[in-house]
Design an enzyme around this catalytic site. Structure first.
Site, PDB file in Angstrom:
ATOM      1  N   CYS A 111       6.933   4.941   0.305  1.00  0.00           N
ATOM      2  CA  CYS A 111       5.465   4.996   0.261  1.00  0.00           C
ATOM      3  C   CYS A 111       4.924   6.424   0.266  1.00  0.00           C
ATOM      4  O   CYS A 111       3.775   6.654  -0.085  1.00  0.00           O
ATOM      5  CB  CYS A 111       4.865   4.223   1.430  1.00  0.00           C
ATOM      6  N   HIS A 249      -2.581   6.468   3.081  1.00  0.00           N
ATOM      7  CA  HIS A 249      -1.720   5.375   2.626  1.00  0.00           C
ATOM      8  C   HIS A 249      -2.287   4.067   3.184  1.00  0.00           C
ATOM      9  O   HIS A 249      -2.709   4.010   4.344  1.00  0.00           O
ATOM     10  CB  HIS A 249      -0.296   5.630   3.156  1.00  0.00           C
ATOM     11  N   ASN A 279      -0.335  -3.247   0.477  1.00  0.00           N
ATOM     12  CA  ASN A 279       0.413  -1.985   0.440  1.00  0.00           C
ATOM     13  C   ASN A 279       1.178  -1.914  -0.883  1.00  0.00           C
ATOM     14  O   ASN A 279       2.157  -2.634  -1.086  1.00  0.00           O
ATOM     15  CB  ASN A 279       1.377  -1.951   1.637  1.00  0.00           C
TER      16      ASN A 279
END
Ligand code: ACO
Length: 363
Positions: A111, A249, A279
């Site tokens: 990520c 994020h 996500n």
């Protein structure tokens, strides 16, 4: 002094929407649990490859920059979900967009990949080695999930986002970064058996066991991003109040709220879109950046803080100074090929495969 300005931006979200209610048709979960614990209401499931998502985001970013793909010196594709390991997924993007003069590679920092990629791309330009670099974040984590595990399989979605970096003399683009990794905790977030660690010819059936220690990841995410933010602000001698926009994020709304609170950032200074996409791993930050531009939340000269964490456990934060242009030079009219399946229909064979693998393991 040479800088790397962001001159183009683009995103690509596949059209098939998987709602929390859809998940509750095969998992013991509910919209209420997922929304209150994570902030997620729905996510997208892709009917095309990672490289196709990345390529369309890249074409849109190039159009926004008014640049021909042949002018690119480098393409960095941040992904943990390449369609093939050999060759890399970035070479498919190169071929799709016509970046014939570019060096291309995949970058896997999960990520945090896009934030790492932005740092690498900027360094290549600042060193004088490159003039124009494309940085993409694209992932399809839902492909790897274990749909027997309700805590992890509700969190992720598919997507891609991209930016074009161009050399310039005026102070703008990435000003500083603080990147790191807590390798000693790498086992708390893994798709086990997803690489050469798996014994060849073992008869294994393509099922990746996911290890996901949610609460530990949560704690380490807050700590990792917190230390990255403190580090990058210190490098630039900036106070948190001097940041105009936080682009974090998008892993969990509670993590974002904790960071915003630490930075004393009011909601209008924080970009949140987790409710729509979940996500999307390396794609969350560039997608959120695109949406901030599309909705007029970025002004010329704004100082933007981006922070991310991911498997590894990698973490990082960067501070950018936005340049003078906040509107695209032109737009790309291309779309993904239409999908004839709903998100649930795309997912069903994977869900059935996970169930069959779990049943086999139990016998
Ligand atoms: N639906 C309903 N109930 C659930 C679900 C679900 N989807 N998932 C778990 N539960 C249950 C648990 O079984 C547990 O029940 P019990 O008390 O009867 O045992 C209860 O809910 C509480 O579970 P917790 O794990 O304590 O829930 P928590 O509040 O910690 O939330 C979550 C779990 C959302 C996963 C949280 O820990 C989290 O967000 N962690 C970080 C996740 C993250 O950041 N992921 C991204 C990192 S990966 C990356 O970015 C590459």
């Amino acid at each position: 002094m040479r800088y790397a300005n962001i001159t183009g931006w683009g995103k690509c979200l596949p059209p098939s929407v998987l709602s929390n209610e859809d998940l509750a048709t095969f998992l013991d979960t509910s919209d209420e649990w997922i929304s209150t614990r994570t902030g997620i209401k729905e996510r997208r499931i892709s009917h095309v490859s990672t490289a196709e998502l990345a390529s369309l985001a890249a074409k849109r970013a190039l159009a926004a920059a008014g640049l021909d793909a042949a002018e690119l010196g480098m393409v960095i594709l941040a992904t943990a979900c390449p369609d093939t390991l050999i060759p890399n997924a970035a070479s498919a993007v190169q071929a799709n967009i016509g970046a014939v003069n570019a060096a291309v590679f995949d970058l896997n920092a999960a990520c945090t990949g896009f934030v790492y990629g932005l740092s690498v791309g900027t360094a290549m330009i600042r060193s004088g080695a490159m003039k124009k670099v494309l940085v993409i974040g694209a992932d399809r984590i839902p492909y790897f999930l274990d749909y027997n595990q309700r805590d992890v399989s509700v969190l992720f979605g598919d997507g891609a986002g991209a930016v074009v970096l161009e050399a310039c003399d005026e102070e703008c683009g990435l000003l500083a970064e603080k990147l790191g990794c807590d390798g000693e905790a790498r086992d708390i977030l893994t798709a086990r058996d997803s690489g050469t660690v798996r014994e060849r010819f073992s008869g294994a059936d393509g099922f990746f066991e996911v290890n996901f220690e949610g609460q530990e990841i949560f704690k380490r995410a807050v700590r990792g991003m917190g230390q990255a933010i403190t580090g990058v602000l210190e490098k630039l001698a900036l106070e948190p109040e001097q940041i105009d926009l936080l682009v974090p994020h998008q892993a969990n709304i509670r993590i974002i709220d904790t960071l915003a609170k630490r930075l004393k950032a009011p909601p209008e200074k924080v970009i949140v879109n987790i409710e729509k996409y979940g996500n999307t791993s390396a794609a969350t930050v560039p997608i959120a950046l695109c949406e901030a531009l599309e909705t007029g939340r970025i002004k010329p000269g704004d100082k933007i803080l981006m922070a991310a964490f991911g498997a590894g456990l990698t973490w990082g934060a960067v501070v950018l100074k936005w340049g003078s242009r906040v509107t695209p030079v032109s737009e790309c009219s291309e779309e993904l090929p239409p999908s004839d399946r709903t998100a649930l229909e795309i997912l069903t064979p994977w869900v059935n495969g996970c169930r069959a693998a779990a049943a086999k393991k139990a016998t």
